[in-house]
Design a protein around this motif. Structure first.
Motif, short mmCIF file in Angstrom:
data_model
loop_
_atom_site.label_atom_id
_atom_site.label_comp_id
_atom_site.label_asym_id
_atom_site.label_seq_id
_atom_site.Cartn_x
_atom_site.Cartn_y
_atom_site.Cartn_z
N SER A 1 0.91 -0.98 -0.06
CA SER A 1 -0.15 0.04 0.01
C SER A 1 0.82 1.12 -0.13
O SER A 1 1.74 1.28 0.93
N ALA A 2 0.57 2.22 -0.75
CA ALA A 2 1.40 3.38 -0.93
C ALA A 2 1.15 4.12 0.13
O ALA A 2 0.21 4.48 0.71
N LEU A 3 2.47 4.66 0.63
CA LEU A 3 2.29 5.72 1.87
C LEU A 3 2.35 7.02 1.46
O LEU A 3 3.05 7.61 0.44
N THR A 4 1.43 7.86 1.93
CA THR A 4 1.00 9.22 1.35
C THR A 4 1.29 10.23 2.40
O THR A 4 1.34 11.48 2.32
N ALA A 5 1.01 10.01 3.69
CA ALA A 5 0.92 10.81 4.77
C ALA A 5 1.38 10.44 6.16
O ALA A 5 1.42 9.01 6.36
N THR A 6 1.74 11.01 7.14
CA THR A 6 2.01 10.78 8.50
C THR A 6 0.73 10.14 8.90
O THR A 6 -0.50 10.52 8.97
N GLY A 7 1.16 8.95 9.82
CA GLY A 7 -0.11 8.45 10.16
C GLY A 7 0.05 6.90 10.99
O GLY A 7 1.35 6.34 10.71
N ASP A 8 -0.79 6.10 11.24
CA ASP A 8 -0.71 4.82 11.69
C ASP A 8 -0.90 4.04 10.50
O ASP A 8 -1.83 4.16 9.58
N VAL A 9 -0.25 2.89 10.26
CA VAL A 9 -0.38 1.89 9.19
C VAL A 9 -0.57 0.48 9.63
O VAL A 9 0.14 -0.31 10.59
N TYR A 10 -1.71 -0.17 9.19
CA TYR A 10 -2.08 -1.51 9.75
C TYR A 10 -2.91 -1.98 8.56
O TYR A 10 -3.45 -1.25 7.75
N PHE A 11 -3.28 -3.22 8.62
CA PHE A 11 -4.26 -3.97 7.90
C PHE A 11 -4.96 -4.98 8.55
O PHE A 11 -4.46 -5.39 9.54
N MET A 12 -6.10 -5.62 7.77
CA MET A 12 -6.72 -6.87 8.35
C MET A 12 -6.38 -7.73 6.95
O MET A 12 -6.70 -7.58 5.86
N ALA A 13 -6.45 -9.01 7.60
CA ALA A 13 -6.16 -10.18 6.56
C ALA A 13 -7.44 -10.99 6.82
O ALA A 13 -7.71 -11.37 8.08
N TYR A 14 -7.72 -11.63 6.09
CA TYR A 14 -8.92 -12.79 5.75
C TYR A 14 -8.57 -13.97 4.97
O TYR A 14 -8.10 -13.87 3.97
N ASP A 15 -8.87 -14.97 5.73
CA ASP A 15 -8.48 -16.55 5.16
C ASP A 15 -9.78 -16.78 4.37
O ASP A 15 -10.82 -16.22 4.32
N GLN A 16 -9.73 -18.17 3.81
CA GLN A 16 -10.88 -18.46 3.12
C GLN A 16 -12.21 -18.49 3.70
O GLN A 16 -13.14 -18.57 2.92
N ASN A 17 -12.36 -18.53 5.06
CA ASN A 17 -13.56 -18.59 5.72
C ASN A 17 -13.85 -17.00 5.84
O ASN A 17 -14.97 -16.85 6.84
N GLY A 18 -13.05 -16.15 5.87
CA GLY A 18 -13.38 -14.71 6.01
C GLY A 18 -12.92 -14.54 7.38
O GLY A 18 -13.24 -13.36 7.95
N CYS A 19 -12.10 -15.34 8.01
CA CYS A 19 -11.55 -15.15 9.30
C CYS A 19 -10.51 -13.84 9.63
O CYS A 19 -9.62 -13.96 8.70
N VAL A 20 -10.60 -13.02 10.40
CA VAL A 20 -9.96 -11.79 10.39
C VAL A 20 -8.79 -11.93 11.23
O VAL A 20 -9.03 -12.55 12.29
N SER A 21 -7.62 -11.51 10.76
CA SER A 21 -6.34 -11.33 11.67
C SER A 21 -5.86 -9.84 11.43
O SER A 21 -5.81 -9.24 10.47
N TYR A 22 -5.42 -9.25 12.70
CA TYR A 22 -5.16 -8.08 12.66
C TYR A 22 -3.52 -7.73 12.56
O TYR A 22 -2.93 -8.47 13.51
N SER A 23 -2.93 -7.05 11.73
CA SER A 23 -1.48 -6.73 11.94
C SER A 23 -1.10 -5.88 12.96
O SER A 23 -2.06 -5.36 13.58
N ASP A 24 -0.06 -5.65 13.34
CA ASP A 24 0.40 -4.61 14.25
C ASP A 24 0.08 -3.35 13.51
O ASP A 24 -0.25 -3.12 12.36
#
Length: 861
Positions: A681-704
């Motif tokens: 993901s392109a970085l464009t501004a100061t702030g917090d960077v994080y994401f959510m990932a989803y497996d085949q069942n839509g189960c969510v895992s959160y990054s730092d």
């Protein structure tokens, strides 16, 4: 006739409040013949009333769709589910428009804070124990098919004062303008009508529905106590009508309604069924169970959870018979208090059609003492008289001992036989079902609660007194779970463990169960029903807290001091128990699962439910037919779907297309904080960077979460061309480049080139923070132009390959970096260009045609 007595018995049954151990008992059987007394009575009394039917699917769907008098609701391979009146069914059978139909008789009667601790739900609500965020059932629907709900209880109202109930469908009310279609019965209210106080239904004469719902979804608003498993879930209520014909089909309609509403809202849904039928095929192949299975298979995000039943203390009311050449038998005792009449005999028998290679007869035995046989019918093949009523009599010489009615039918893959003996001459006789041949059967009856007949299990004669006793089929306590959907491998069935020792009631007294209740805290209730299914499938699936639970109560009860002994000391919660209360515990946990795994389905939930269940000294070795796979463990269940995510990004970066944050979760879908769905993901501004990932069942895992700071960067410079003179706008720090190499001394606003040349020229600006920004490359020999609609390049950005669609012949392609260096050349004009080997960042794609050159900026991520 016994059918008439059954129906009169049903009319007398009203909704009755039970505070401990409730589950609906529905003695439901199916028939396919119009000359059956039960159907004749239905035609006579309700001939023009539309009701739920299932008719056999014989390829006649188009013909049924063309009939205006009926409504087709669902279709499976075996059944067509319609709303029709009994008169129409009779006429359709006579005209052969339908070949057979399913009709059941329903004579029903109604069947946690400590739960949060026992089943490890509190850390799930708090986002602890290895979870990255709290889960409370947000944006998940939990529906309850039960006796209604007092939605005015604070535990079902959100923090803004709004009802959490989306819909309330009351099956007990007559057809009106708000009757939902295509179902054609009951009345439906929306959240807006409930909020406005115009909903015409509420739980008024029972506390079962409100307390069951509280165990699943109470948010604890009333007193901060007795919070349910999914306190932020949305709610749908279906108030069932126990007296509707084909009652199990109305429960299937309710599931269909819930899942359709959930699909409209784009939400996953769980349906809780703390209701059931103790008689039936016990293999999940009846029409209601088949329809529910189809609904579960249609779409992800659907789970059905149900109560196993409360017949564990009823004694041995099931018998399994393995039939061979030796004549085996079971003795059934008359019951003076039978619901079918004094001293009648009833047995409900099911077998697979493939296992029905046996013959049967009925006999009367004198019983204790000599155990002499006094009468016997002829032997009949098990499949004799399908769709008819067989009548016979037991004679001892000229003396009639009993008359008999036998109802044989085919239901799906099964043969169903009902045996009813009336006009019993002597109540001391034992009545024997005798079988010989090949195959097997399972049969049910029982005097406790079902109020039918016990099978003899004590006081049996020795082989010396009665030699044939060696072939006796002994009744047992297995297969005592309720039938229909409970026995489907796709539906979650829940057993009941004791929740707590006792509690302080509103009178200030401490309640504990009667001494006859011997189950300890954490032990399976003595009342909890046991499996397996008739097909040998392990049931229940799981066990959860049920007995001695406290949950939300309806205000009609809470305001009546006569019920103080059944309330908690806070005056807002009532005591309830049984598998009825254990089931919503698991239903609420299923909602937590669907919040985390929005594309999960019944199978993924069953898999993780079974694999994460915990055991103790009470459960013993699992799986077994009492505790299932153990006790539900909410935290481990959700942790099972956790997976590792890694995020990388520079703490300080120069804004631009080449500044990115990277997720290391190959094979999973990504959603960044800014909505990007690519791995970078392109970085464009100061702030917090994080994401959510989803497996085949839509189960969510959160990054730092990584904090990043954008350094100052100037706008990208432009190159102006005047013959051999290249120029750009003034800036304190400029640098000209040729083919990516800095030109010594070329730091001014102009630079003169020497022609001819095929080099790429760029100019850069560098900020005080050290961020260098480049112009687009200029090549004087190419005459580069931007892409026209004649050439399309996609996808852009890309993680690996580009597709080039061109109406102009392409001769070759170059990939140039931001400094003007050619990093890749491809000849012969391919339609696919791979740049997977290049580092992430910005490039320029130069496309050569026979007459022109085109340029487009591309991003590799």
């Amino acid at each position: 006739m016994f059918i008439g007595k059954l129906l009169r018995q049903a009319v007398k049954i009203n909704k009755i409040l039970f505070i401990v151990g409730l589950i609906l008992i529905n003695s439901a059987q199916g028939f396919a013949q119009t000359d059956n007394f039960r159907f004749k009575k239905l035609v006579a009394e309700q001939g023009t009333v539309p009701m739920a039917f299932a008719v056999s699917n014989t390829g006649n769907l188009d013909a049924l769709l063309a009939v205006k008098e009926i409504s087709v609701k669902q279709v499976t391979k075996e059944w067509i589910y319609i709303q029709a009146n009994p008169n129409w069914i009779k006429e359709a059978m006579e005209s052969k428009l339908i070949k057979s139909f399913y009709l059941e008789f329903s004579a029903p009667k109604p069947l946690n804070d400590t739960s949060l601790v026992t089943h490890y739900v509190k850390p799930v609500h708090q986002g602890l124990g290895g979870l990255q965020t709290p889960f409370k059932g947000k944006d998940v629907i939990v529906a309850f098919v039960d006796q209604g709900l007092d939605y005015n209880h604070p535990d079902f109202i959100d923090a803004n004062g709004n009802t959490r109930v989306l819909y309330y469908w009351d099956h007990t009310l007559p057809v009106a303008a708000n009757t939902p279609q295509p179902y054609g019965y009951g009345q439906l209210w929306t959240a807006a009508e409930i909020q406005a106080g115009t909903c015409g239904s509420i739980e008024e004469s029972s506390a079962h529905g409100t307390s069951v719902a509280g165990a699943g979804v109470s948010d604890g608003s009333a007193t901060g106590r007795e919070t349910g498993m999914a306190p932020e879930a949305k709610i749908i209520v279906i108030e069932t009508n126990f007296n509707l014909p084909n009652w199990t089909l109305t429960v299937a309609d309710a599931c269909d309604f819930v899942f359709k509403k959930a699909e409209e809202l784009g939400l996953p849904a769980v349906v809780n069924l703390s209701v059931g039928s103790y008689l039936g095929s016990h293999d999940g192949t009846d029409p209601a169970a088949v329809l529910m299975d189809n609904l579960l298979d249609e779409k992800e995000g659907r789970i059905i959870v149900c109560a196993a039943g409360n017949s564990g203390a009823w004694g041995k009311y099931h018998v399994h018979g393995d039939v061979d050449a030796d004549t085996s038998f079971v003795w059934v005792k008359p019951n003076p208090g039978s619901q079918l009449g004094p001293n009648t005999v009833y047995l409900d028998l099911w077998t697979d059609l493939s296992d029905a290679g046996w013959n049967y007869a009925w006999a009367a035995n004198q019983g204790s003492g000599s155990f002499q046989e006094r009468a016997q019918t002829i032997y009949r093949a098990a499949n004799t008289g399908i769709g008819t009523v067989i009548r016979d009599t037991l004679w001892n010489g000229p003396n009639r001992i009993a008359t008999m009615e036998i109802y044989p039918e085919i239901v799906g893959p099964n043969l169903h036989l009902e045996f009813y003996l009336n006009n019993v001459d002597s109540t001391s006789y034992l009545y024997a079902l005798k079988t010989t041949g090949t195959g097997n059967y399972d049969a049910w009856s029982g005097s406790v609660s079902i109020a039918l007949n016990d099978m003899l299990t004590t006081g049996l004669p020795s082989a010396a007194v009665y030699p044939n006793i060696v072939n006796y089929n002994m009744a047992d306590t297995l297969q005592t779970i309720v039938s229909s959907w409970n026995c489907s491998p796709k539906v979650v069935t829940v057993g009941n463990i004791r929740n707590r020792f006792g509690h302080l009631d509103k009178n200030g007294n401490y309640y504990t169960p009667a001494p006859s209740y011997t189950s300890e805290v954490g032990e399976l209730s003595m009342n909890s029903s046991k499996g397996p299914t008739r097909s040998g499938h392990i049931k229940p699936d799981i066990s959860a807290c049920g007995d001695v639970s406290l949950s939300a109560g309806p205000f009609w009860l809470l305001n009546d001091p006569g019920w103080n002994a059944s309330m908690s000391d806070d005056g807002m919660h009532v005591r309830n128990g049984g598998t009825s209360m254990a089931s919503p515990v698991v239903a609420g946990i299923a909602a937590l699962y669907l919040e985390k795994c929005s594309k999960g389905n019944y199978q993924s939930f069953l898999d993780v439910l079974h694999s994460t269940a915990f055991t103790d000294a009470f459960t013993g070795t699992v799986p077994n037919n009492a505790y299932g796979y153990g006790k539900v463990h909410a935290l481990n269940l959700l942790l099972q779907s956790n997976f590792t995510t890694t995020i990388t990004a520079d703490a300080l970066f120069c804004p631009g297309d080449s500044a990115v944050s990277t997720a290391s979760v190959p094979g999973y879908s990504i959603e960044w904080m800014n909505g990007d769905s690519t791995l970078n993901s392109a970085l464009t501004a100061t702030g917090d960077v994080y994401f959510m990932a989803y497996d085949q069942n839509g189960c969510v895992s959160y990054s730092d979460t990584l904090p990043v700071v954008a350094l100052s960067a100037p706008p990208a410079p432009l190159i102006y061309v005047n013959g051999t003179l290249l120029s750009t706008d003034p800036y304190p720090d400029l640098q000209w480049y040729e083919n990516g190499a800095a030109i010594s001394g070329a730091n001014g606003t102009t630079y003169t080139i020497t022609l001819p040349t095929s080099s790429n020229f760029t100019v850069s600006r560098t900020s005080t923070d050290g961020c260098e920004v480049f112009s687009q490359p200029y090549n004087p020999s190419l005459g580069i132009e931007e892409l026209t609609n004649q050439i399309q390049v996609y996808p852009n950005p890309t993680s690996g390959s580009l597709t080039i669609d061109s109406s102009i012949p392409v001769s070759d392609i170059q990939v140039v970096d931001v400094q003007g260096r050619v990093v890749k050349s491809i000849a012969n004009g391919p339609h696919e260009v791979s740049i997977s080997e290049l580092e992430n960042g910005t490039y320029y794609l130069i496309i050569h045609t026979d007459v022109q050159y085109f340029q487009v900026k591309i991003v590799k991520n």
